[in-house]
Design a protein around this motif. Structure first.
Motif, short mmCIF file in Angstrom:
data_model
loop_
_atom_site.label_atom_id
_atom_site.label_comp_id
_atom_site.label_asym_id
_atom_site.label_seq_id
_atom_site.Cartn_x
_atom_site.Cartn_y
_atom_site.Cartn_z
N LEU A 1 -61.57 37.69 -46.92
CA LEU A 1 -62.72 36.91 -46.80
C LEU A 1 -62.79 35.62 -47.38
O LEU A 1 -62.10 35.21 -48.61
N ALA A 2 -63.40 34.67 -46.63
CA ALA A 2 -63.25 33.25 -46.69
C ALA A 2 -64.27 32.75 -47.96
O ALA A 2 -65.32 33.64 -48.11
N ALA A 3 -64.03 31.83 -48.58
CA ALA A 3 -64.76 31.51 -49.70
C ALA A 3 -65.29 29.98 -49.25
O ALA A 3 -65.34 29.16 -50.18
N ALA A 4 -65.92 29.85 -48.08
CA ALA A 4 -66.56 28.60 -47.47
C ALA A 4 -65.46 27.37 -47.66
O ALA A 4 -66.14 26.24 -48.33
N GLY A 5 -64.29 27.56 -47.49
CA GLY A 5 -63.44 26.49 -47.51
C GLY A 5 -62.99 26.17 -49.02
O GLY A 5 -62.49 25.14 -49.10
N GLN A 6 -63.45 26.86 -49.80
CA GLN A 6 -63.08 26.31 -51.24
C GLN A 6 -62.07 27.69 -51.78
O GLN A 6 -61.77 28.35 -51.00
N THR A 7 -62.09 27.41 -53.05
CA THR A 7 -61.32 28.46 -53.65
C THR A 7 -62.12 29.77 -54.09
O THR A 7 -63.28 29.47 -54.25
N VAL A 8 -61.58 30.99 -54.27
CA VAL A 8 -62.34 31.96 -54.72
C VAL A 8 -62.92 31.83 -56.45
O VAL A 8 -63.67 32.38 -56.70
N ASP A 9 -62.28 30.85 -57.02
CA ASP A 9 -62.69 30.49 -58.47
C ASP A 9 -64.29 30.30 -58.45
O ASP A 9 -64.78 30.73 -59.54
#
Length: 310
Positions: A167-175
């Motif tokens: 699942l993608a994190a909107a182009g950012q990291t999952v942090d």
């Protein structure tokens, strides 16, 4: 003739939903909703990395030393994770799949797993991918993935399955993303990623029963004793840093869900998405027998999971 590393591309679409399926491995390369990447997939000119979107058949996760005993016979599989001396994620990740049926909004990809050293059992595998703006009879909105495996042989065979979307994190990291998974226990593992026991999530860093930020937590564990709704579905919810929520569901056949924050991936893909892997058994099931499925000659098993973008 130039071809894509993932082979032929099969695009299905309905309203705001569009998914691209691939010949090599029979998985999902890309899933868009209103033009937004729902999955952390891969480009058409790339090889699939990290198992992205791939079906995991005839077993998910790891098998210690690639060895198991089934009905008195011992079998040895190739070590596809040699640094840990494991066989990993089944035998179909690099197999060519064909489109057997479909229309604009759905496609059935299929392949036959022929007998081979370590797994001398023939299986037919068909996976139906469907997208819909609104659910109809037997269908839910979003992406629905229905897998049917059939024992084509004359003897029983061991079987387990799963799939490996990120699942993608909107182009950012999952942090900066938050996750919720209603599960009462998690599977502890050794340095080879093999199960050594199960622990209650309560009081642990892996308690995601209420939505909370992932932060720096490193996750590569299966969860079990899953909470289920009135339809028998288990749910995982990821809220990206922009506040949009993506929900993944899995039916009762999937007794375990693996979460993986991608810490061991290449630097450019590390922690860029959260792998949410529905699995019918935990790692090492061929050896341990834990939740292992036995398909008798001619018997089929159909499982379903899906994604609802926010």
């Amino acid at each position: 003739m130039k071809i894509a590393p993932s082979g032929e591309q099969f695009v299905i679409a309905s309203g705001a939903h569009q998914a691209t399926l691939v010949e090599v491995g029979g998985g999902i390369r890309e899933y868009l909703h209103d033009g937004r990447h729902v999955l952390d997939g891969y480009r058409v000119d790339e090889m699939c990395s990290g198992g992205r979107g791939t079906p995991l058949i005839p077993w998910p996760n790891r098998l210690a030393d690639g060895a198991y005993t089934f009905r008195g016979a011992r079998y040895q599989l190739p070590l596809t994770e040699p640094d840990r001396h494991n066989a990993i994620h089944g035998l179909l990740r690099w197999t060519n799949w064909t489109r057997r049926a479909g229309d604009e909004s759905h496609a059935v990809l299929g392949t036959v797993l022929h007998p081979q050293p370590g797994y001398p059992f023939p299986l037919d595998v068909a996976i139906e991918y469907a997208v819909a703006d609104a659910g109809g009879p037997g269908q839910r909105p979003g992406l629905t993935v229905t897998t049917t495996a059939t024992n084509l042989g004359e003897v029983a065979c061991p079987f387990a399955s799963g799939q490996h979307p990120y699942l993608a994190a909107a182009g950012q990291t999952v942090d900066e993303a938050s996750v919720r998974l209603g599960a009462r226990r998690w599977i502890s593992t050794d340095e080879r990623g093999l199960p050594v026991g199960s622990e209650p999530v309560e009081g642990s860093p892996l308690d995601f029963r209420t939505l909370r930020k992932i932060g720096e937590t490193r996750i590569d564990h299966a969860f079990t004793e899953l909470d289920r709704d009135a339809d028998g579905l288990a749910w995982v919810e990821l809220e990206d840093p922009d506040g949009r929520r993506t929900r993944l569901w899995a039916d009762r056949n999937y007794t375990h869900i693996q979460l993986f924050t991608g810490d061991t991936l290449s630097p450019d893909r590390r922690r860029r998405g959260l792998a949410v892997e529905p699995m019918t058994s935990p790692a090492n099931a061929f050896a341990s027998g834990d939740a292992l499925i036995v398909l008798e000659p001619g018997e089929s098993l159909t499982t379903a999971w899906g994604i609802q973008p926010g």
